[in-house]
Motif scaffolding. Structure first.
Motif, PDB file in Angstrom:
ATOM      1  N   GLU A  97     -19.563 -46.956 -25.011  1.00 48.68           N
ATOM      2  CA  GLU A  97     -20.525 -45.984 -24.509  1.00 48.68           C
ATOM      3  C   GLU A  97     -20.414 -45.890 -22.986  1.00 48.68           C
ATOM      4  O   GLU A  97     -20.355 -46.929 -22.317  1.00 48.68           O
ATOM      5  CB  GLU A  97     -21.940 -46.425 -24.900  1.00 48.68           C
ATOM      6  N   LYS A 133     -21.504 -39.937 -29.327  1.00 47.38           N
ATOM      7  CA  LYS A 133     -22.426 -40.919 -28.744  1.00 47.38           C
ATOM      8  C   LYS A 133     -22.845 -41.889 -29.838  1.00 47.38           C
ATOM      9  O   LYS A 133     -22.544 -41.704 -31.016  1.00 47.38           O
ATOM     10  CB  LYS A 133     -23.641 -40.228 -28.139  1.00 47.38           C
ATOM     11  N   ALA A 134     -23.563 -42.916 -29.462  1.00 44.71           N
ATOM     12  CA  ALA A 134     -23.938 -43.926 -30.446  1.00 44.71           C
ATOM     13  C   ALA A 134     -24.814 -43.288 -31.519  1.00 44.71           C
ATOM     14  O   ALA A 134     -25.611 -42.398 -31.222  1.00 44.71           O
ATOM     15  CB  ALA A 134     -24.711 -45.050 -29.769  1.00 44.71           C
ATOM     16  N   ALA A 164     -26.249 -48.937 -31.775  1.00 45.66           N
ATOM     17  CA  ALA A 164     -24.897 -48.967 -31.215  1.00 45.66           C
ATOM     18  C   ALA A 164     -23.886 -49.358 -32.290  1.00 45.66           C
ATOM     19  O   ALA A 164     -22.733 -48.946 -32.248  1.00 45.66           O
ATOM     20  CB  ALA A 164     -24.828 -49.963 -30.061  1.00 45.66           C
ATOM     21  N   GLY A 205     -20.302 -43.210 -34.978  1.00 45.05           N
ATOM     22  CA  GLY A 205     -20.693 -42.295 -33.917  1.00 45.05           C
ATOM     23  C   GLY A 205     -21.214 -40.977 -34.473  1.00 45.05           C
ATOM     24  O   GLY A 205     -20.964 -40.650 -35.634  1.00 45.05           O
ATOM     25  N   LEU A 211     -18.685 -46.992 -31.865  1.00 48.22           N
ATOM     26  CA  LEU A 211     -19.090 -47.218 -30.468  1.00 48.22           C
ATOM     27  C   LEU A 211     -19.615 -48.615 -30.249  1.00 48.22           C
ATOM     28  O   LEU A 211     -20.294 -49.166 -31.125  1.00 48.22           O
ATOM     29  CB  LEU A 211     -20.181 -46.218 -30.073  1.00 48.22           C
ATOM     30  N   THR A 239     -20.953 -51.444 -26.834  1.00 51.43           N
ATOM     31  CA  THR A 239     -21.444 -51.512 -25.459  1.00 51.43           C
ATOM     32  C   THR A 239     -20.418 -52.198 -24.576  1.00 51.43           C
ATOM     33  O   THR A 239     -19.876 -53.247 -24.953  1.00 51.43           O
ATOM     34  CB  THR A 239     -22.768 -52.316 -25.435  1.00 51.43           C
TER      35      THR A 239
END
Ligand code: KE4
Length: 429
Positions: A141, A154-155, A159, A163, A180, A182
């Motif tokens: 991300e 995006k997540a 997370a 996606g 995704l 972090t």
């Protein structure tokens, strides 16, 4: 009041080009105001269509490691211009470029030229999928790998889920294989690798993030990724479009001593002209057409004009490795000065820097991932941006970008920028 030529051009541009620009970040959306239209650049400075001059810290978003229009690149382009700009057939310059990239970056055994960073990252993931026979891949991300469909994700609801598309036009199907995690969170990656064991073709990462603003990886995170990819047969792809040849002649992988399976380049390798490249282990690259079945092509890939510019840039790097010491000195000077400017108003804003990539976050907490990056006061950044612009310093028109220093910048330029930053800080904070 007389409106500026930039304003006139922008008004007309908006009737002809979506948002009036050919790339969204140029539109000043996150800082407000009218984009500055440039007429020329030379060394560390750019001049707008109204004749205003600025010290430039964007450098065309990274390509201008040596500042605008360095003579040695200009001469290379002019010389090739006389011979022809594109043949749609192989030329010797492409072989020279492949030879130079593979000698500067030892992990790259074979390389394919394309025309943008986006093309290069898209093709690298496709090659990794073709090589492993697996569909899924992991991105982080806040990392940006160009506008390929499967990167605009995006997540999901957490997370650690599949996606979901960020942009209309990207199908759920296209997002379905994008996972995704972090940045700097190895446990999340390990969890994904466990959950989708045998299904993950690649992990693609900005080894130093420029697209959240500058964010550095921890040693443990990078070493852990390498070990995990080796253990699970996952292709580790370093997206060095921004860091390649900027942080060192061998890029971030030289700085960190980590060997990826594939690397992606852009920006600097084009010497300011449109170029991208992807490469890596021979066994992976031999899957790429026409050597193998993974199709990828491009009308202007490896065109002699762009190769001439890129070769001039890379040869200069090869012959002048001391430029990285110079870039380190200049950008450290900028970092210390910006910190002092913030402290002059009682703030300890986070400044992340490596080599000539630097970002000042309007946040006083460490910035190590997307969640911490977005704690920045973007409205205050917008005021800082415009204050600096009014003083003749052109910064990225968005908090979540990296500033770039070039070898054309001088101590005097840096000191001018620091003094302006102090004045602007005292006005806005
Ligand atoms: P291009 O397709 O824009 O040549 O490259 C895409 C890309 C891929 N990977 C990384 C790490 C990148 O930084 C980029 C492009 N960088 C942005 C700046 N954040 C380009 C500026 C723009 O989009 O106009």
């Amino acid at each position: 009041m007389q409106i500026s030529t930039s304003q006139q051009l922008f008004e007309k541009a908006q009737t002809l080009i979506p948002g009036g620009v050919n790339s969204p970040v140029r539109a000043f959306k996150s800082v407000g105001g009218t984009p500055v239209f440039f007429a020329s650049g030379s060394g560390s400075r750019v001049t707008d269509v109204d004749g205003n001059s600025y010290l430039d810290y964007i450098g065309s978003w990274g390509p201008h490691l040596f500042g605008h229009n360095p003579q040695f690149i200009k001469s290379a382009i002019l010389a090739q211009l006389e011979k022809g700009v594109s043949f749609g057939a192989p030329c010797g310059l492409e072989v020279e470029m492949a030879e130079l990239i593979t000698s500067l970056v030892p992990s790259v055994e074979m390389v394919r030229m394309v025309n943008s960073g986006t093309e290069a990252t898209m093709s690298a993931v496709r090659a990794a999928r073709g090589f492993t026979g697996r569909d899924k891949f992991i991105k982080f991300e806040g990392c940006y790998h160009g506008h390929g469909d499967y990167f605009l994700i995006k997540a999901g609801s957490g997370a650690l889920t599949l996606g979901v598309p960020t942009s209309p036009g990207v199908t759920k199907g296209n997002a379905a294989d994008t996972l995704l995690a972090t940045y700097n969170n190895l446990a999340e990656v390990q969890e994904l690798a466990e959950k989708y064991k045998g299904e993950i073709a690649a992990i693609i990462i900005e080894p130093v993030v420029g697209n959240m603003g500058t964010v550095l990886p921890t040693k443990e995170f990078m070493n852990g990724l390498r070990q995990l990819c080796t253990k699970e047969g996952i292709v580790l792809i370093f997206d060095e479009v921004m860091t390649g040849f900027r942080l060192a002649k061998g890029g971030a992988q030289e700085v960190f001593g980590i060997t990826p399976d594939m690397s992606v380049f852009g920006k600097i390798i084009g010497g300011g002209l449109p170029v991208g490249a992807y490469g890596g282990k021979k066994e992976i690259m031999m899957k790429v057409a026409p050597a193998g079945p993974v199709y990828q092509a491009g009308t202007l890939s490896g065109n002699p004009l762009a190769m001439a510019a890129g070769l001039a840039a890379l040869r200069y790097i090869q012959q002048n490795p001391a430029i990285y010491t110079r870039l380190e000195e200049l950008t450290a000077r900028l970092q210390h000065g910006l910190a002092a400017a913030a402290q002059s108003v009682g703030k300890n804003y986070t400044i992340n820097r490596i080599g000539s990539m630097i970002s000042m976050f309007f946040s006083e907490q460490p910035v190590t991932d997307f969640a911490s990056a977005v704690t920045s006061d973007t409205a205050l950044y917008g005021k800082f941006f415009h204050g600096m612009l009014d003083e003749g310093h052109y910064l990225p028109p968005a908090q979540f970008e990296a500033w770039f220093v070039s070898t054309a910048h001088t101590e005097a330029n840096i000191d001018e920028t620091i003094a302006a930053a102090k004045r602007v800080m005292q006005k806005i904070v």
